[in-house]
Design a protein around this motif. Structure first.
Motif, mmCIF file in Angstrom:
data_model
loop_
_atom_site.group_PDB
_atom_site.id
_atom_site.type_symbol
_atom_site.label_atom_id
_atom_site.label_comp_id
_atom_site.label_asym_id
_atom_site.label_seq_id
_atom_site.Cartn_x
_atom_site.Cartn_y
_atom_site.Cartn_z
ATOM 1 N N ARG A 284 -0.984 6.328 3.024
ATOM 2 C CA ARG A 284 -1.252 4.887 2.970
ATOM 3 C C ARG A 284 -2.709 4.602 3.283
ATOM 4 O O ARG A 284 -3.320 3.714 2.675
ATOM 5 C CB ARG A 284 -0.339 4.159 3.959
ATOM 6 C CG ARG A 284 -0.489 2.646 3.967
ATOM 7 C CD ARG A 284 0.415 2.022 5.011
ATOM 8 N NE ARG A 284 0.297 0.577 5.034
ATOM 9 C CZ ARG A 284 -0.703 -0.080 5.629
ATOM 10 N NH1 ARG A 284 -1.663 0.591 6.237
ATOM 11 N NH2 ARG A 284 -0.742 -1.402 5.593
ATOM 12 N N SER B 150 -5.585 2.489 1.264
ATOM 13 C CA SER B 150 -6.367 1.424 1.897
ATOM 14 C C SER B 150 -7.858 1.652 1.707
ATOM 15 O O SER B 150 -8.619 0.728 1.398
ATOM 16 C CB SER B 150 -6.028 1.347 3.382
ATOM 17 O OG SER B 150 -6.828 0.376 4.033
ATOM 18 N N LEU C 88 0.831 -1.200 0.000
ATOM 19 C CA LEU C 88 0.000 0.000 0.000
ATOM 20 C C LEU C 88 0.864 1.247 0.000
ATOM 21 O O LEU C 88 0.531 2.255 -0.645
ATOM 22 C CB LEU C 88 -0.928 -0.006 1.225
ATOM 23 C CG LEU C 88 -2.023 -1.069 1.265
ATOM 24 C CD1 LEU C 88 -2.804 -0.966 2.569
ATOM 25 C CD2 LEU C 88 -2.968 -0.934 0.076
ATOM 26 N N PRO D 166 -5.349 -5.792 -0.769
ATOM 27 C CA PRO D 166 -4.816 -6.127 0.549
ATOM 28 C C PRO D 166 -4.934 -7.612 0.841
ATOM 29 O O PRO D 166 -5.898 -8.264 0.418
ATOM 30 C CB PRO D 166 -5.697 -5.304 1.505
ATOM 31 C CG PRO D 166 -6.328 -4.252 0.656
ATOM 32 C CD PRO D 166 -6.481 -4.860 -0.699
#
Length: 328
Positions: free
Chosen positions: A17, A21, A6, A50
């Motif tokens: 970051r 996300s 990320l 992720p």
């Protein structure tokens, strides 16, 4: 080649970051343009999203809501009413980035990662239900009498059944049978109230099974002038057996279902209509509120929900046959 993270994407796009996300897990937090830019860079770098296990360890959540139904799952997929309920739950929770995990009765509920659970039309004393309770996760009970759940979502079973039975009494029926999957319950209580002292013949059926033999025996031996059925699928079997016996519907036999399943309209079946989409949305909303209270004790607590039903009159009910207006 170094592993894409990320942070790698954040550095390339020039954002934090957390923003990257959110592009994957909370897209509603970003503008469409920014999210598209982040996803384009992720694609360019070969990033596929992720890692679920890593995210679960980091957040203490799984991103999944379990759905427990103690019938075989093939029935959930093939029954239109259940499928509509599950679809509404999935659509509603997907806005929160949550997925549904079906919990087969053969898989111990304590072995499956989930943030909460929806128990759907299960016996309150079933072993999988007890495992859910022990886990201490948020639970929504749907179409159940389970009082230990965090919140319950039900339909007005009793009121709908009462109106259906009263409809037959108004037509002069006194020899009435009811077909139910088990003794007791709100639906049976409503039928008895609506019959106003008329004692029905009670037969037990499998909601999703083949009940032809039991129905054939009932119509031959007891000869009711009307049958109240626990579901439209059971009512459809009653109509089929009546046809085999040469019984005219409704002049010789009136039949009432429950649910307003897609088959009901085509069969001209009088039934009690419920809204499985509204039930699914209510269950998802209750789950959303329960999850919110885990992180914010001051969040609004959900309340039990009882959804209305409607008696839908079609061609399968009519006046009792002449000379049959007294109890058998």
């Amino acid at each position: 080649m170094s592993r894409v993270t990320l942070q790698s994407i954040a550095d390339r796009v020039g954002v934090s970051r957390m923003t990257v996300s959110n592009a994957f897990s909370r897209p509603d937090q970003l503008s469409a343009e920014l999210r598209a830019s982040i996803l384009a860079v992720a694609e360019e770098l070969g990033y596929r999203g992720p890692d679920p296990a890593a995210r679960s360890l980091a957040t203490g959540t799984s991103g999944a809501i379990g759905v427990l139904w103690t019938e075989p799952l093939r029935l959930a997929l093939s029954d239109a009413v259940t499928a509509r309920f599950l679809g509404a739950v999935a659509d509603e929770l997907s806005a929160d980035g949550l997925a549904l995990t079906m919990l087969p009765p053969t898989v111990p509920a304590h072995d499956v990662a989930m943030d909460g659970a929806i128990a759907y039309s299960c016996a309150a004393d079933a072993a999988p239900v007890e495992w859910l309770r022990r886990r201490g996760i948020p639970i929504v009970a749907v179409d159940m009498t389970w009082t230990d759940a965090g919140v319950r979502v039900t339909i007005d079973d009793r009121g709908g059944a009462r109106r259906a039975a009263a409809h037959l009494v108004e037509w002069g029926h006194r020899r009435v049978a009811v077909l139910t999957p088990q003794p007791g319950g709100e639906r049976l209580a409503g039928w008895l109230e609506g019959l106003a002292g008329i004692k029905p013949v009670v037969g037990f059926v499998d909601i999703f099974g083949d009940n032809r033999t039991a129905i054939l025996d009932l119509l031959r031996r007891r000869r009711p002038t009307a049958v109240l059925c626990a579901s439209d699928l059971v009512a459809a079997q009653v109509l089929a057996v009546a046809g085999e016996l040469g019984l005219e519907v409704p002049s010789e036999l009136s039949v009432v279902g429950f649910d307003d399943h897609p088959v009901a309209a085509g069969l001209g079946l009088t039934t009690v209509r419920q809204d499985p989409d509204a039930k699914g949305r209510a269950a998802a909303q209750a789950m959303r509120q329960l999850l919110a209270r885990r992180t914010d004790p001051d969040a609004v607590a959900p309340s039990d929900v009882e959804l209305p039903v409607e008696l839908v009159l079609r061609q399968s009910t009519g006046p009792a046959p002449a000379g049959e207006g007294t109890p058998g």
